[in-house]
Motif scaffolding. Structure first.
Motif, PDB file in Angstrom:
ATOM      1  N   ILE A  15      14.858  -5.310 -32.816  1.00 13.09           N
ATOM      2  CA  ILE A  15      15.340  -4.340 -33.916  1.00 13.09           C
ATOM      3  C   ILE A  15      16.841  -4.362 -33.981  1.00 13.09           C
ATOM      4  CG2 ILE A  15      15.227  -1.897 -34.728  1.00 13.09           C
ATOM      5  CD1 ILE A  15      12.770  -1.420 -33.247  1.00 13.09           C
ATOM      6  N   PHE A  16      17.542  -4.414 -33.005  1.00 17.01           N
ATOM      7  CA  PHE A  16      18.904  -4.235 -33.003  1.00 17.01           C
ATOM      8  C   PHE A  16      19.752  -5.788 -32.987  1.00 17.01           C
ATOM      9  CE2 PHE A  16      17.343  -0.575 -30.755  1.00 17.01           C
ATOM     10  CZ  PHE A  16      17.921   0.263 -31.666  1.00 17.01           C
ATOM     11  N   ALA A  17      18.928  -6.877 -33.018  1.00 17.44           N
ATOM     12  CA  ALA A  17      19.592  -8.043 -32.943  1.00 17.44           C
ATOM     13  C   ALA A  17      20.378  -8.477 -34.155  1.00 17.44           C
ATOM     14  CB  ALA A  17      18.369  -9.154 -32.897  1.00 17.44           C
ATOM     15  N   PRO A  18      20.095  -7.659 -35.251  1.00 20.14           N
ATOM     16  CA  PRO A  18      20.780  -7.946 -36.495  1.00 20.14           C
ATOM     17  C   PRO A  18      22.261  -7.204 -36.461  1.00 20.14           C
ATOM     18  CG  PRO A  18      18.761  -7.356 -37.439  1.00 20.14           C
ATOM     19  CD  PRO A  18      18.811  -7.116 -35.760  1.00 20.14           C
ATOM     20  N   LEU A  19      22.459  -6.227 -35.398  1.00 18.77           N
ATOM     21  CA  LEU A  19      23.444  -5.596 -35.046  1.00 18.77           C
ATOM     22  C   LEU A  19      24.503  -6.267 -33.922  1.00 18.77           C
ATOM     23  CD1 LEU A  19      21.727  -3.413 -36.406  1.00 18.77           C
ATOM     24  CD2 LEU A  19      22.878  -1.772 -35.325  1.00 18.77           C
ATOM     25  N   GLY A  20      23.825  -7.297 -33.409  1.00 20.48           N
ATOM     26  CA  GLY A  20      24.614  -8.090 -32.626  1.00 20.48           C
ATOM     27  C   GLY A  20      24.295  -7.640 -31.160  1.00 20.48           C
ATOM     28  N   TRP A  21      23.671  -6.691 -30.767  1.00 22.60           N
ATOM     29  CA  TRP A  21      23.229  -6.591 -29.418  1.00 22.60           C
ATOM     30  C   TRP A  21      21.756  -6.342 -29.221  1.00 22.60           C
ATOM     31  CZ3 TRP A  21      21.773  -1.240 -29.968  1.00 22.60           C
ATOM     32  CH2 TRP A  21      22.233  -0.383 -31.031  1.00 22.60           C
ATOM     33  N   GLY A  22      21.205  -7.517 -29.362  1.00 23.47           N
ATOM     34  CA  GLY A  22      19.620  -7.524 -29.058  1.00 23.47           C
ATOM     35  C   GLY A  22      19.312  -7.671 -27.704  1.00 23.47           C
ATOM     36  N   ASP A  23      20.136  -7.578 -26.662  1.00 25.32           N
ATOM     37  CA  ASP A  23      19.998  -7.782 -25.254  1.00 25.32           C
ATOM     38  C   ASP A  23      18.958  -6.426 -24.929  1.00 25.32           C
ATOM     39  OD1 ASP A  23      20.437  -8.942 -22.493  1.00 25.32           O
ATOM     40  OD2 ASP A  23      20.997  -6.764 -22.316  1.00 25.32           O
ATOM     41  N   TRP A  24      17.932  -6.523 -24.205  1.00 29.50           N
ATOM     42  CA  TRP A  24      17.059  -5.273 -23.865  1.00 29.50           C
ATOM     43  C   TRP A  24      18.138  -4.221 -23.091  1.00 29.50           C
ATOM     44  CZ3 TRP A  24      16.300  -3.537 -18.916  1.00 29.50           C
ATOM     45  CH2 TRP A  24      16.444  -4.254 -17.877  1.00 29.50           C
ATOM     46  N   LYS A  25      18.844  -4.535 -22.145  1.00 33.45           N
ATOM     47  CA  LYS A  25      19.842  -3.626 -21.808  1.00 33.45           C
ATOM     48  C   LYS A  25      20.658  -2.621 -22.446  1.00 33.45           C
ATOM     49  CE  LYS A  25      20.481  -6.351 -17.538  1.00 33.45           C
ATOM     50  NZ  LYS A  25      21.479  -6.933 -16.418  1.00 33.45           N
ATOM     51  N   MET A  26      21.117  -3.359 -23.491  1.00 36.71           N
ATOM     52  CA  MET A  26      21.861  -2.574 -24.664  1.00 36.71           C
ATOM     53  C   MET A  26      20.962  -2.101 -25.464  1.00 36.71           C
ATOM     54  SD  MET A  26      25.143  -3.689 -24.030  1.00 36.71           S
ATOM     55  CE  MET A  26      25.695  -2.919 -25.284  1.00 36.71           C
ATOM     56  N   ALA A  27      19.825  -2.246 -25.726  1.00 40.09           N
ATOM     57  CA  ALA A  27      18.555  -1.438 -26.732  1.00 40.09           C
ATOM     58  C   ALA A  27      18.346  -0.258 -25.656  1.00 40.09           C
ATOM     59  CB  ALA A  27      17.542  -2.605 -26.879  1.00 40.09           C
ATOM     60  N   VAL A  28      18.132  -0.435 -24.507  1.00 38.82           N
ATOM     61  CA  VAL A  28      17.699   0.615 -23.796  1.00 38.82           C
ATOM     62  C   VAL A  28      18.652   1.858 -23.658  1.00 38.82           C
ATOM     63  CG1 VAL A  28      17.166   1.419 -21.392  1.00 38.82           C
ATOM     64  CG2 VAL A  28      15.986  -0.672 -22.389  1.00 38.82           C
ATOM     65  N   ALA A  29      19.788   1.400 -23.405  1.00 40.76           N
ATOM     66  CA  ALA A  29      21.202   2.420 -23.408  1.00 40.76           C
ATOM     67  C   ALA A  29      21.340   3.085 -24.544  1.00 40.76           C
ATOM     68  CB  ALA A  29      22.462   1.405 -23.012  1.00 40.76           C
TER      69      ALA A  29
ATOM     70  N   PHE B   5      27.157   2.487 -34.180  1.00 36.58           N
ATOM     71  CA  PHE B   5      25.901   2.843 -34.160  1.00 36.58           C
ATOM     72  C   PHE B   5      25.479   4.191 -33.399  1.00 36.58           C
ATOM     73  CE2 PHE B   5      21.609   3.240 -32.296  1.00 36.58           C
ATOM     74  CZ  PHE B   5      20.974   2.964 -33.854  1.00 36.58           C
ATOM     75  N   ASN B   6      26.190   4.471 -32.144  1.00 36.18           N
ATOM     76  CA  ASN B   6      25.855   5.546 -31.138  1.00 36.18           C
ATOM     77  C   ASN B   6      26.630   6.835 -31.708  1.00 36.18           C
ATOM     78  OD1 ASN B   6      24.170   4.948 -28.648  1.00 36.18           O
ATOM     79  ND2 ASN B   6      25.304   3.101 -29.164  1.00 36.18           N
ATOM     80  N   LEU B   7      27.840   6.476 -32.405  1.00 36.51           N
ATOM     81  CA  LEU B   7      28.654   7.640 -32.960  1.00 36.51           C
ATOM     82  C   LEU B   7      27.859   8.276 -34.199  1.00 36.51           C
ATOM     83  CD1 LEU B   7      32.192   6.469 -32.980  1.00 36.51           C
ATOM     84  CD2 LEU B   7      31.136   7.746 -31.519  1.00 36.51           C
ATOM     85  N   LEU B   8      26.998   7.447 -35.181  1.00 37.96           N
ATOM     86  CA  LEU B   8      26.598   7.787 -36.213  1.00 37.96           C
ATOM     87  C   LEU B   8      25.070   8.416 -36.226  1.00 37.96           C
ATOM     88  CD1 LEU B   8      28.323   5.670 -38.836  1.00 37.96           C
ATOM     89  CD2 LEU B   8      28.999   7.996 -37.929  1.00 37.96           C
TER      90      LEU B   8
ATOM     91  N   TYR C 200      22.493   2.582 -38.555  1.00 36.62           N
ATOM     92  CA  TYR C 200      21.963   1.122 -38.650  1.00 36.62           C
ATOM     93  C   TYR C 200      22.681   0.161 -39.640  1.00 36.62           C
ATOM     94  CZ  TYR C 200      18.675  -2.800 -37.856  1.00 36.62           C
ATOM     95  OH  TYR C 200      18.303  -4.009 -37.808  1.00 36.62           O
ATOM     96  N   VAL C 201      22.905   0.718 -40.861  1.00 37.92           N
ATOM     97  CA  VAL C 201      23.407  -0.029 -41.899  1.00 37.92           C
ATOM     98  C   VAL C 201      24.925  -0.294 -41.714  1.00 37.92           C
ATOM     99  CG1 VAL C 201      24.004   0.170 -44.482  1.00 37.92           C
ATOM    100  CG2 VAL C 201      21.808   0.830 -43.796  1.00 37.92           C
TER     101      VAL C 201
ATOM    102  N   GLY D  52      26.145  -0.399 -38.616  1.00 33.36           N
ATOM    103  CA  GLY D  52      26.501  -1.159 -37.470  1.00 33.36           C
ATOM    104  C   GLY D  52      26.169  -2.807 -38.183  1.00 33.36           C
ATOM    105  N   LEU D  53      25.136  -2.943 -38.871  1.00 31.81           N
ATOM    106  CA  LEU D  53      24.755  -4.197 -39.089  1.00 31.81           C
ATOM    107  C   LEU D  53      25.941  -4.796 -39.835  1.00 31.81           C
ATOM    108  CD1 LEU D  53      21.326  -5.504 -40.702  1.00 31.81           C
ATOM    109  CD2 LEU D  53      23.666  -5.781 -41.926  1.00 31.81           C
ATOM    110  N   CYS D  54      26.546  -3.999 -40.932  1.00 29.78           N
ATOM    111  CA  CYS D  54      27.473  -4.585 -41.789  1.00 29.78           C
ATOM    112  C   CYS D  54      28.805  -4.934 -40.954  1.00 29.78           C
ATOM    113  CB  CYS D  54      27.939  -3.547 -42.850  1.00 29.78           C
ATOM    114  SG  CYS D  54      26.569  -3.369 -44.219  1.00 29.78           S
ATOM    115  N   ILE D  55      29.100  -4.184 -39.821  1.00 30.81           N
ATOM    116  CA  ILE D  55      30.355  -4.327 -39.079  1.00 30.81           C
ATOM    117  C   ILE D  55      30.071  -5.827 -38.250  1.00 30.81           C
ATOM    118  CG2 ILE D  55      31.421  -3.814 -37.025  1.00 30.81           C
ATOM    119  CD1 ILE D  55      31.223  -0.916 -38.154  1.00 30.81           C
TER     120      ILE D  55
END
Length: 730
Positions: A573-587, A637-640, A673-674, A676-679
């Protein structure tokens, strides 16, 4: 038997400062029964049986806001033994309006004139003896900030409460008004105690709906109201208000001597600069830049480095003396566990789970303390009140008033009270929009995320922390513009009226108390919610299926854990935002429980291996896991996105509608999400020349976002047509 003394006064009259001085650390903070308005009470210093109640700041006992309802209900229903009415000596005429109403309650009153030092500087004087005689109650001079006169005021209030001698209502309305009041008092009969009849009679004449509901069996008073209105050719509420001000003017003229030549005060001179139409915003931007720069990149960074490398790292040398070595918390805990022969799994839970997770969060407390000191100083000195006034000019352009900025200001400490503060906004549309956007401002819990990303991924770059604050402001402004153009939020913003208190130098004790209250709330959360979260995360990370059997894993088998399995499902789900690693997603997902969990999760996941001697391995692993553009996308993403569970609960309570609640949370997550994706997509195009489907989607989203920002208001078009039609008709 305990004595109850209430503190009542206008906002910014020094009431809370007086409360802190009278009670010290003997305070109890909660919410009023049934409402989310903060309730403060405490024991008077040196008097175990005297309870001081700090009522919300109000302008009148004719309630319009929730604070006024709470304050009046307490005074009428609970009936304290005495009231200390705090009056701002620099604005005495306006403050006395509430005083005249308080004295009609039949409760003993001591009037404390505050800020007399500022009054003397301006050349004005108040004859305390004459003022007390005119009002029919005892009047004392105090300076809540400096602590002068407050002990005397408290002792007089206690003595008055014990004697039960109430203030005499000496002000006299016009004869016709008094006759109407007397007639209604007779109608009240035995329903209302004798000492309260005047207050209730006046409220009925003022057509106070809350009183009418409370006294639903009172005989019809319409004839008395009609007779009074016919006699004065006006409505009774306006008549009584006018009579109050006529009386107040006579009292002020009799007891107050004003300086004939009105000079500009120091506050006025400062406001000419800090509230200037062109300079106000740049000054505000510079102030907040300095606050976050010092809190995260300089003093705060040094303190946090010491905490992470020393307290939770390898230990430290006291005063830099090599012989005075103090071991770190992990080494002390590890030594204790080895001494008692603790089982490997329990040792792993305590060291790799609890200590690593909670320690990673607590390591950022020094930075938060620096930030909270700055915010407490700005609030106490009076600047933040000016910021609300300044932001009203901007907020009004996209459909909100300066009242919406006050919850956001409170939200810099914690999103929960920030969301709850939206109750002061009368307009339902404005209130809902404020609730939806308040948590975009970085709260104290998000500061560790900002500090971690700035330190690990950007080498402590000076611009990261301030940019996070201004990203939140931009999200609020853009959301306001876009949402106000929808049918759900269309309409004029609520009017904004706010008193600007005089600038003054805050006391060290008040600043430190405010700082500690915010910090202690954060630490308590680390000791409860985050502790529980880290235990669960440790279990999910250390157990899983290997070769068809379930059990505890070795360090190198982390990718076979339950947590990795869950993370791999949500990571795409978060791969388009540049951090599709499972550790980052879980965090990121763990941040929905509590934002501090993001750092705690990193501490467990990236600190799983043995930490290097210099304590830098944790940050090094994180830095190697994703590029800088993806890191900033993760930060934004985490801020918004949706706040922690506690803030979500506050949003649900304030919305009081499950559909609105899901709409608010959905909007926050979608916007995060939007953005983060654009950035990430545009950032990688600029930095690495990467172009793909994600880049196309990002540009489409940006174009759509710009269209929503600049499309015209439909309501404005309708208004223009109506105006033209009227002009043609004439």
């Amino acid at each position: 038997m305990s004595v109850k003394i209430a503190l009542a006064g206008n906002p910014n009259c020094g009431k809370t400062t007086l409360f802190n001085a009278l009670t010290g650390s003997n305070q109890f903070v909660g919410n009023w029964p049934g409402v989310t308005v903060e309730k403060k009470e405490g024991k008077l210093k040196g008097h175990k049986d005297v309870v001081i109640m700090d009522l919300p700041g109000i302008y009148s006992l004719s309630p319009y806001t929730l604070e006024e309802v709470v304050a009046r209900n307490y005074l009428i229903g609970e009936r304290p033994d005495a009231i200390i009415n705090i009056v701002d000596g620099t604005n005495i005429e306006r403050n006395l309006y509430l005083s005249t109403q308080i004295m009609e309650l039949g409760i003993p009153v001591i009037m404390a004139i505050n800020m007399m030092d500022l009054l003397e500087k301006s050349g004005e004087k108040i004859d305390i003896a004459k003022l007390g005689k005119d009002l029919g109650c005892e009047v004392v001079e105090i300076s809540a900030l400096k602590g002068t006169g407050i002990k005397k005021a408290a002792e007089k209030a206690v003595a008055l409460a014990q004697s039960k001698k109430s203030a005499e209502v000496v002000h006299s309305f016009d004869k016709k008004v008094e006759d109407a009041i007397d007639a209604v008092k007779v109608m009240l009969g035995s329903q209302v105690p004798e000492e309260q009849k005047r207050f209730f009679a006046i409220k009925l004449l003022e057509r106070d709906d809350k009183i009418v509901e409370q006294l639903n069996t009172v005989p019809d008073v319409s004839n008395e109201i009609k007779a009074l209105e016919d006699a004065f050719d006006d409505d009774t509420e306006s008549i009584i208000t006018n009579e109050r001000y006529v009386y107040i003017s006579s009292v002020v003229a009799d007891s107050c001597k004003k300086n004939g030549a009105k000079k500009l005060t120091t506050s006025d001179k400062i406001d000419r600069i800090v509230t200037n139409r062109w300079l106000a915003l740049p000054i505000f931007a510079v102030v907040m830049f300095i606050v976050y720069y010092v809190s995260v990149s300089t003093v705060g960074d040094w303190a946090t480095t010491w905490a992470n490398d020393g307290v939770f790292g390898d230990g430290w040398h006291l005063f830099g003396i090599k012989s005075l070595f103090i071991p770190s918390v992990p080494s002390i805990v590890e030594g204790a566990l080895n001494a008692v022969g603790c089982a490997d799994w329990l040792s792993g839970l305590i060291l790799d789970g609890i200590v690593a997770g909670v320690g990673a969060v607590l390591g950022f407390v020094p930075q938060m303390l620096v930030l909270f000191i700055f915010l407490a100083f700005l609030e106490s000195c009076g600047y933040m009140a000016r910021v609300a006034f300044i932001m009203d000019r901007i907020f009004r352009k996209f459909g909100l008033s300066g009242k919406s900025f006050i919850p956001m200001l409170i939200g810099t400490g914690c999103g929960v009270p920030g969301v709850m503060a939206s109750r002061t906004i009368e307009n339902d549309r404005d209130r809902k929009m404020t609730i939806m956007t308040t948590t975009f401002i970085p709260c104290g819990a998000k500061l560790p995320i900002i500090a971690l990303i700035a330190g690990a991924l950007f080498n402590g770059a000076w611009w990261v922390a301030p940019s996070a604050y201004f990203v939140g402001i931009a999200a609020i402004i853009c959301s306001g513009i876009i949402l106000k153009k929808t049918k759900m939020f269309a309409g004029e913003p609520a009017p904004f009226v706010m008193e600007l208190p005089a600038y003054h130098m805050p006391t060290v004790s008040n600043v430190l108390r405010s700082m500690w209250e915010r910090a202690w709330s954060f630490i308590k959360k680390a000791g409860t919610i985050i502790l529980l979260s880290t235990i669960i995360l440790w279990f999910l990370m250390n157990f899983g299926w290997v070769d068809g059997s379930f059990g505890m894993l070795e360090a190198e088998q982390l990718n076979d854990s339950i947590l990795a399995a869950i993370g791999n499902v949500i990571a795409p789900i978060f791969a388009p935002l540049g951090w599709g690693d499972w550790k980052m997603a879980v965090a990121a997902v763990s941040g929905l429980i509590a934002k501090e969990n993001v750092v705690g999760t990193f501490g467990i996941l990236f600190g799983f291996a043995e930490v290097a001697e210099d304590g830098s391995e944790f940050w090094g692993q994180l830095a190697n896991s994703l590029p800088a553009v993806a890191a900033y996308s993760f930060l934004v993403f985490n801020l918004l996105c949706a706040p922690c569970f506690a803030a979500m609960g506050a949003i649900k309570r304030e919305m009081n509608n499950i559909k609105w609640f899901f709409f608010a949370i959905g909007y926050q997550c979608l916007l995060a999400y939007v953005v983060g994706l654009c950035i990430y997509q545009v950032g990688t195009l600029i930095t690495a020349g990467t172009f793909g489907i994600g880049t196309v989607v990002a540009f489409v989203l940006i174009i759509g976002f710009i269209y929503l920002l600049f499309r015209p208001y439909k309501e404005s078009n309708t208004l223009n047509v109506n105006v033209k039609s009227i002009a043609k008709a004439k």
